[in-house]
Design a protein around this motif. Sequence first.
Motif, PDB file in Angstrom:
ATOM      1  N   ALA A  95      23.665  84.241  17.699  1.00 57.22           N
ATOM      2  CA  ALA A  95      24.130  85.501  18.287  1.00 57.22           C
ATOM      3  C   ALA A  95      23.413  86.698  17.679  1.00 57.22           C
ATOM      4  O   ALA A  95      23.039  87.648  18.386  1.00 57.22           O
ATOM      5  CB  ALA A  95      25.642  85.630  18.100  1.00 57.22           C
ATOM      6  N   ALA A  96      23.202  86.682  16.373  1.00 55.90           N
ATOM      7  CA  ALA A  96      22.514  87.791  15.718  1.00 55.90           C
ATOM      8  C   ALA A  96      21.046  87.847  16.118  1.00 55.90           C
ATOM      9  O   ALA A  96      20.481  88.922  16.327  1.00 55.90           O
ATOM     10  CB  ALA A  96      22.644  87.659  14.201  1.00 55.90           C
ATOM     11  N   ALA A  97      20.423  86.677  16.228  1.00 61.18           N
ATOM     12  CA  ALA A  97      19.020  86.639  16.641  1.00 61.18           C
ATOM     13  C   ALA A  97      18.855  87.222  18.038  1.00 61.18           C
ATOM     14  O   ALA A  97      17.881  87.939  18.313  1.00 61.18           O
ATOM     15  CB  ALA A  97      18.505  85.201  16.598  1.00 61.18           C
ATOM     16  N   ARG A  98      19.804  86.932  18.927  1.00 61.37           N
ATOM     17  CA  ARG A  98      19.712  87.474  20.286  1.00 61.37           C
ATOM     18  C   ARG A  98      19.808  88.997  20.269  1.00 61.37           C
ATOM     19  O   ARG A  98      19.119  89.682  21.035  1.00 61.37           O
ATOM     20  CB  ARG A  98      20.805  86.871  21.167  1.00 61.37           C
ATOM     21  CG  ARG A  98      20.748  87.349  22.607  1.00 61.37           C
ATOM     22  CD  ARG A  98      21.615  86.520  23.513  1.00 61.37           C
ATOM     23  NE  ARG A  98      21.098  85.165  23.662  1.00 61.37           N
ATOM     24  CZ  ARG A  98      20.108  84.839  24.501  1.00 61.37           C
ATOM     25  NH1 ARG A  98      19.532  85.761  25.243  1.00 61.37           N
ATOM     26  NH2 ARG A  98      19.698  83.586  24.583  1.00 61.37           N
ATOM     27  N   LEU A  99      20.654  89.543  19.404  1.00 61.02           N
ATOM     28  CA  LEU A  99      20.760  91.000  19.301  1.00 61.02           C
ATOM     29  C   LEU A  99      19.442  91.618  18.834  1.00 61.02           C
ATOM     30  O   LEU A  99      18.979  92.617  19.384  1.00 61.02           O
ATOM     31  CB  LEU A  99      21.868  91.377  18.316  1.00 61.02           C
ATOM     32  CG  LEU A  99      23.295  91.495  18.850  1.00 61.02           C
ATOM     33  CD1 LEU A  99      24.232  91.867  17.711  1.00 61.02           C
ATOM     34  CD2 LEU A  99      23.381  92.517  19.970  1.00 61.02           C
ATOM     35  N   ALA A 100      18.867  91.049  17.787  1.00 63.33           N
ATOM     36  CA  ALA A 100      17.617  91.602  17.256  1.00 63.33           C
ATOM     37  C   ALA A 100      16.480  91.465  18.251  1.00 63.33           C
ATOM     38  O   ALA A 100      15.595  92.336  18.335  1.00 63.33           O
ATOM     39  CB  ALA A 100      17.262  90.903  15.941  1.00 63.33           C
ATOM     40  N   TRP A 101      16.468  90.369  19.015  1.00 60.34           N
ATOM     41  CA  TRP A 101      15.417  90.115  19.998  1.00 60.34           C
ATOM     42  C   TRP A 101      15.446  91.153  21.108  1.00 60.34           C
ATOM     43  O   TRP A 101      14.413  91.512  21.676  1.00 60.34           O
ATOM     44  CB  TRP A 101      15.612  88.713  20.562  1.00 60.34           C
ATOM     45  CG  TRP A 101      14.644  88.265  21.603  1.00 60.34           C
ATOM     46  CD1 TRP A 101      14.888  88.068  22.933  1.00 60.34           C
ATOM     47  CD2 TRP A 101      13.265  87.911  21.410  1.00 60.34           C
ATOM     48  NE1 TRP A 101      13.767  87.629  23.572  1.00 60.34           N
ATOM     49  CE2 TRP A 101      12.750  87.525  22.660  1.00 60.34           C
ATOM     50  CE3 TRP A 101      12.426  87.900  20.293  1.00 60.34           C
ATOM     51  CZ2 TRP A 101      11.428  87.124  22.827  1.00 60.34           C
ATOM     52  CZ3 TRP A 101      11.109  87.499  20.464  1.00 60.34           C
ATOM     53  CH2 TRP A 101      10.625  87.116  21.714  1.00 60.34           C
ATOM     54  N   ASP A 102      16.640  91.651  21.427  1.00 61.51           N
ATOM     55  CA  ASP A 102      16.825  92.638  22.486  1.00 61.51           C
ATOM     56  C   ASP A 102      16.641  94.028  21.876  1.00 61.51           C
ATOM     57  O   ASP A 102      17.557  94.606  21.296  1.00 61.51           O
ATOM     58  CB  ASP A 102      18.230  92.476  23.072  1.00 61.51           C
ATOM     59  CG  ASP A 102      18.469  93.337  24.297  1.00 61.51           C
ATOM     60  OD1 ASP A 102      17.909  94.451  24.373  1.00 61.51           O
ATOM     61  OD2 ASP A 102      19.231  92.912  25.185  1.00 61.51           O
ATOM     62  N   LYS A 103      15.442  94.590  21.995  1.00 63.30           N
ATOM     63  CA  LYS A 103      15.129  95.840  21.310  1.00 63.30           C
ATOM     64  C   LYS A 103      16.055  96.988  21.707  1.00 63.30           C
ATOM     65  O   LYS A 103      16.515  97.743  20.840  1.00 63.30           O
ATOM     66  CB  LYS A 103      13.666  96.209  21.545  1.00 63.30           C
ATOM     67  CG  LYS A 103      12.669  95.259  20.910  1.00 63.30           C
ATOM     68  CD  LYS A 103      11.241  95.723  21.159  1.00 63.30           C
ATOM     69  CE  LYS A 103      10.228  94.802  20.495  1.00 63.30           C
ATOM     70  NZ  LYS A 103      10.218  93.459  21.103  1.00 63.30           N
TER      71      LYS A 103
END
Length: 318
Positions: A95-103
């Motif tokens: 979930a955190a990786a998806r947030l960071a991936w979405d600039k």
Amino acid sequence: MSTAMSTAPDVVVLAGGISHERDISLRSGRRVADALTGFGWHVRVLDSDARLLPSLLERRPDVVWPALHGASGEDGTLRSFFDATGLTYVGSRGAAARLAWDKPAAKRLIGQAGGATPPWLSMTRDVFREVGAQAAIDLIGTAFPEPVVKPARGGSAQGVTIVRDSNRLPRALMDAFTYGDELLVEERVDGTEIAVSVLEDDDGVHALPAVEIVPTGGVYGFEERYNAGETRFYTPARIAESAATAAAELAVLAHRVLGLRHLSRIDLIVDASGSPWFLEAQVSPGLTETSLLPQSLIASGGDLGQAYAALASRALAD
């Protein structure tokens, strides 16, 4: 948790994949594998292909290290599978990786938490078509006289353009859309480009010394990131102590606000007044011979093998 164990842990390093950054991932994976092997761990490197998931579930290694770049390693999907199946791994949760991936999402959260990030807007391909290409181009050109245009998701500066000539704006938008269906337009901040790597240990979350990035051609693009001699790096960055402290604080803030884990790299720019601005966060920072986290770690007096073993040990303890 100590990195010394009675039985050497079994580690699988994931490298390769099918993204535009496959070659970089292979180089990062090999560096991690060499470092851990040198520290006495049992390491195997696996590519991300149709055999990967069955192999991991059958073998169930002590720890997995995803050294994958691009969507397969950073958009959170594969990591969410690890979360669901109970595999232990180094790095941020899905979930955190998806947030960071979405600039755009990352910039919104950092701004809400009080961190500075350049003014921006995001636009999907569908909206670009609906409102009309020329109207969208005119709006962007008026709001951002010298914008940075980039894909809303992605890494290694692929599809990124600094638009210094308004006639280049249409091409910059098309280049960004080549890498996805949404783009980000950001106000360019003139200043010193730096990267601050963040590591976690038993004492908490720590920022490593900032690395200053000076590309010989003036733009830190894909080639400049991974080809020796294309960019000069200065560690620590040649910025005032107060600016370095503020940059470290912003990097740690970003790491925490986005819910990142174990390691990250936060890309910033420091303006003429010494104020840092958040640009984006990387959950799977490059670990090649020209990558920024290893440079910063070595400059701080750290040992790569010991640091990587400590991160893997931390994953085992979580």
